[in-house]
Design a protein around this motif. Structure first.
Motif, PDB file in Angstrom:
ATOM      1  N   ALA A  89      41.157  42.996  42.252  1.00  0.00           N
ATOM      2  CA  ALA A  89      40.952  44.651  43.069  1.00  0.00           C
ATOM      3  C   ALA A  89      39.776  44.764  44.101  1.00  0.00           C
ATOM      4  O   ALA A  89      39.684  45.505  45.150  1.00  0.00           O
ATOM      5  CB  ALA A  89      40.508  45.915  42.572  1.00  0.00           C
ATOM      6  N   MET A  90      38.895  44.246  44.393  1.00  0.00           N
ATOM      7  CA  MET A  90      37.609  44.298  44.967  1.00  0.00           C
ATOM      8  C   MET A  90      37.912  43.208  46.542  1.00  0.00           C
ATOM      9  O   MET A  90      37.414  43.639  47.280  1.00  0.00           O
ATOM     10  CB  MET A  90      36.185  43.448  45.267  1.00  0.00           C
ATOM     11  CG  MET A  90      35.524  44.337  43.628  1.00  0.00           C
ATOM     12  SD  MET A  90      35.379  45.814  44.444  1.00  0.00           S
ATOM     13  CE  MET A  90      34.428  45.205  45.364  1.00  0.00           C
ATOM     14  N   TYR A  91      39.342  42.914  46.423  1.00  0.00           N
ATOM     15  CA  TYR A  91      39.823  41.563  47.799  1.00  0.00           C
ATOM     16  C   TYR A  91      40.140  42.310  48.419  1.00  0.00           C
ATOM     17  O   TYR A  91      40.038  42.441  49.622  1.00  0.00           O
ATOM     18  CB  TYR A  91      40.800  40.759  46.729  1.00  0.00           C
ATOM     19  CG  TYR A  91      39.288  39.215  47.341  1.00  0.00           C
ATOM     20  CD1 TYR A  91      39.219  38.580  46.351  1.00  0.00           C
ATOM     21  CD2 TYR A  91      40.792  38.225  47.765  1.00  0.00           C
ATOM     22  CE1 TYR A  91      38.542  37.279  46.485  1.00  0.00           C
ATOM     23  CE2 TYR A  91      40.717  36.960  47.801  1.00  0.00           C
ATOM     24  CZ  TYR A  91      39.016  36.741  47.445  1.00  0.00           C
ATOM     25  OH  TYR A  91      38.613  35.422  47.727  1.00  0.00           O
ATOM     26  N   ILE A  92      40.169  43.189  48.218  1.00  0.00           N
ATOM     27  CA  ILE A  92      41.280  44.817  49.618  1.00  0.00           C
ATOM     28  C   ILE A  92      40.619  45.239  50.399  1.00  0.00           C
ATOM     29  O   ILE A  92      40.443  44.762  51.702  1.00  0.00           O
ATOM     30  CB  ILE A  92      41.937  45.545  48.509  1.00  0.00           C
ATOM     31  CG1 ILE A  92      43.111  44.884  47.244  1.00  0.00           C
ATOM     32  CG2 ILE A  92      42.096  46.938  49.729  1.00  0.00           C
ATOM     33  CD1 ILE A  92      44.310  46.111  46.779  1.00  0.00           C
ATOM     34  N   PRO A  93      39.244  45.475  49.948  1.00  0.00           N
ATOM     35  CA  PRO A  93      37.915  46.208  50.641  1.00  0.00           C
ATOM     36  C   PRO A  93      37.216  44.750  51.702  1.00  0.00           C
ATOM     37  O   PRO A  93      37.671  44.713  52.589  1.00  0.00           O
ATOM     38  CB  PRO A  93      36.954  46.817  49.453  1.00  0.00           C
ATOM     39  CG  PRO A  93      37.543  46.874  48.257  1.00  0.00           C
ATOM     40  CD  PRO A  93      38.516  45.880  48.283  1.00  0.00           C
TER      41      PRO A  93
ATOM     42  N   MET B   9      34.508  35.327  28.989  1.00  0.00           N
ATOM     43  CA  MET B   9      33.466  36.266  29.648  1.00  0.00           C
ATOM     44  C   MET B   9      34.122  36.491  30.752  1.00  0.00           C
ATOM     45  O   MET B   9      34.940  36.134  31.080  1.00  0.00           O
ATOM     46  CB  MET B   9      32.151  35.667  29.367  1.00  0.00           C
ATOM     47  CG  MET B   9      31.839  35.411  27.740  1.00  0.00           C
ATOM     48  SD  MET B   9      29.937  34.458  28.101  1.00  0.00           S
ATOM     49  CE  MET B   9      29.463  35.117  26.784  1.00  0.00           C
ATOM     50  N   ILE B  10      33.106  38.092  30.886  1.00  0.00           N
ATOM     51  CA  ILE B  10      33.943  37.998  32.538  1.00  0.00           C
ATOM     52  C   ILE B  10      33.097  37.250  33.206  1.00  0.00           C
ATOM     53  O   ILE B  10      33.846  37.207  35.028  1.00  0.00           O
ATOM     54  CB  ILE B  10      32.776  39.738  32.758  1.00  0.00           C
ATOM     55  CG1 ILE B  10      33.844  40.832  31.917  1.00  0.00           C
ATOM     56  CG2 ILE B  10      33.351  40.400  34.220  1.00  0.00           C
ATOM     57  CD1 ILE B  10      32.782  42.322  32.096  1.00  0.00           C
ATOM     58  N   ILE B  11      32.038  36.612  32.979  1.00  0.00           N
ATOM     59  CA  ILE B  11      31.619  35.817  33.955  1.00  0.00           C
ATOM     60  C   ILE B  11      32.682  34.618  34.529  1.00  0.00           C
ATOM     61  O   ILE B  11      32.602  34.522  35.765  1.00  0.00           O
ATOM     62  CB  ILE B  11      30.449  35.242  33.398  1.00  0.00           C
ATOM     63  CG1 ILE B  11      29.394  34.305  35.248  1.00  0.00           C
ATOM     64  CG2 ILE B  11      30.753  34.350  32.449  1.00  0.00           C
ATOM     65  CD1 ILE B  11      28.957  35.822  35.432  1.00  0.00           C
TER      66      ILE B  11
ATOM     67  N   LYS C 164      40.554  38.420  27.342  1.00  0.00           N
ATOM     68  CA  LYS C 164      41.192  39.559  28.071  1.00  0.00           C
ATOM     69  C   LYS C 164      39.825  39.223  28.522  1.00  0.00           C
ATOM     70  O   LYS C 164      39.877  40.562  29.825  1.00  0.00           O
ATOM     71  CB  LYS C 164      40.635  40.144  26.285  1.00  0.00           C
ATOM     72  CG  LYS C 164      41.408  41.643  26.373  1.00  0.00           C
ATOM     73  CD  LYS C 164      42.248  41.798  27.753  1.00  0.00           C
ATOM     74  CE  LYS C 164      42.909  43.896  27.942  1.00  0.00           C
ATOM     75  NZ  LYS C 164      43.903  43.480  28.788  1.00  0.00           N
ATOM     76  N   LEU C 165      38.440  39.315  27.824  1.00  0.00           N
ATOM     77  CA  LEU C 165      37.238  39.437  28.835  1.00  0.00           C
ATOM     78  C   LEU C 165      37.273  38.888  30.045  1.00  0.00           C
ATOM     79  O   LEU C 165      37.049  39.878  30.926  1.00  0.00           O
ATOM     80  CB  LEU C 165      36.345  39.229  28.230  1.00  0.00           C
ATOM     81  CG  LEU C 165      35.806  39.943  27.125  1.00  0.00           C
ATOM     82  CD1 LEU C 165      33.690  39.687  26.706  1.00  0.00           C
ATOM     83  CD2 LEU C 165      35.572  41.495  27.600  1.00  0.00           C
ATOM     84  N   THR C 166      37.763  37.928  30.750  1.00  0.00           N
ATOM     85  CA  THR C 166      37.810  37.175  32.283  1.00  0.00           C
ATOM     86  C   THR C 166      39.082  37.314  32.545  1.00  0.00           C
ATOM     87  O   THR C 166      38.855  37.697  33.534  1.00  0.00           O
ATOM     88  CB  THR C 166      38.075  35.501  31.232  1.00  0.00           C
ATOM     89  OG1 THR C 166      36.989  35.297  30.021  1.00  0.00           O
ATOM     90  CG2 THR C 166      38.376  34.671  32.745  1.00  0.00           C
ATOM     91  N   GLU C 167      40.190  38.312  31.779  1.00  0.00           N
ATOM     92  CA  GLU C 167      41.212  38.686  32.695  1.00  0.00           C
ATOM     93  C   GLU C 167      40.360  39.962  33.207  1.00  0.00           C
ATOM     94  O   GLU C 167      40.707  40.172  34.409  1.00  0.00           O
ATOM     95  CB  GLU C 167      42.120  39.165  31.296  1.00  0.00           C
ATOM     96  CG  GLU C 167      43.761  39.954  32.295  1.00  0.00           C
ATOM     97  CD  GLU C 167      44.730  40.332  31.712  1.00  0.00           C
ATOM     98  OE1 GLU C 167      45.445  40.588  32.218  1.00  0.00           O
ATOM     99  OE2 GLU C 167      44.408  39.658  29.949  1.00  0.00           O
ATOM    100  N   LEU C 168      39.439  40.693  32.508  1.00  0.00           N
ATOM    101  CA  LEU C 168      39.330  41.947  32.859  1.00  0.00           C
ATOM    102  C   LEU C 168      37.718  40.924  34.726  1.00  0.00           C
ATOM    103  O   LEU C 168      38.255  42.312  35.395  1.00  0.00           O
ATOM    104  CB  LEU C 168      38.141  42.399  32.137  1.00  0.00           C
ATOM    105  CG  LEU C 168      39.283  43.511  30.940  1.00  0.00           C
ATOM    106  CD1 LEU C 168      37.682  43.897  29.776  1.00  0.00           C
ATOM    107  CD2 LEU C 168      39.471  44.338  31.567  1.00  0.00           C
ATOM    108  N   GLY C 169      37.151  40.212  34.074  1.00  0.00           N
ATOM    109  CA  GLY C 169      37.028  39.775  35.217  1.00  0.00           C
ATOM    110  C   GLY C 169      37.463  39.074  36.458  1.00  0.00           C
ATOM    111  O   GLY C 169      37.679  39.760  38.126  1.00  0.00           O
ATOM    112  N   VAL C 170      39.106  38.607  35.760  1.00  0.00           N
ATOM    113  CA  VAL C 170      39.942  38.661  37.446  1.00  0.00           C
ATOM    114  C   VAL C 170      40.238  39.810  37.908  1.00  0.00           C
ATOM    115  O   VAL C 170      40.046  39.628  39.271  1.00  0.00           O
ATOM    116  CB  VAL C 170      40.970  37.457  36.715  1.00  0.00           C
ATOM    117  CG1 VAL C 170      42.352  37.461  37.909  1.00  0.00           C
ATOM    118  CG2 VAL C 170      39.817  36.236  36.339  1.00  0.00           C
TER     119      VAL C 170
END
Length: 138
Positions: free
Chosen positions: A69-73, A1-3, A58-64
């Motif tokens: 990507a959010m770490y850059i901002p 899961m994404i969580i 795959k869903l966990t990978e999407l969450g990671v």
């Protein structure tokens, strides 16, 4: 899961903050030194380790990937809070380290680009469209 990707990020973030505090104390400063960067490296290494062992759904990978990507901002916002005027007044070390960092990054990127394509691999012809009817007409 994404969580689970979010949970992996949380664990890496907590470890990164802890290790950044420990590093700051070891260097004799009373602040976190590189905690967010350490957390990002831990997240990258954890994702690569899990992918290599085929234990990353795959869903966990999407969450990671999302939180990666959010770490850059987040890093940019944290860097904006630092007092650059005081750093530059402290001496030329800050300026020298910034120039050296940019030079090293440029060199690493150039090296990666040179090694990415082998000499034997033919250059692919770019496709201008995906329409099979237009391909037949040419």
């Amino acid at each position: 899961m994404i969580i689970y990707g979010t949970a992996l990020l949380a664990v890496c973030h907590l470890l990164g903050i802890f290790l950044g505090d420990v590093l700051g104390q070891a260097l004799g400063v009373k602040t976190n030194v590189g905690g967010v960067g350490i957390a990002m490296l831990l997240l990258i290494f954890a994702r690569l380790y899990m992918q290599k062992r085929d234990i990353l759904p795959k869903l966990t990978e999407l969450g990671v990937e999302y939180w990666g990507a959010m770490y850059i901002p987040v890093v940019v916002a944290m860097a904006a809070q630092q007092d650059m005027v005081a750093a530059l007044r402290g001496g030329p070390v800050a300026l020298l380290s910034a120039v050296a960092t940019v030079a090293v990054c440029a060199g690493v990127i150039a090296a990666i680009n040179r090694t990415e394509r082998s000499e034997d691999e033919p250059l692919s012809v770019p496709r201008l469209h995906d329409n099979p009817l237009l391909t037949e007409a040419e």
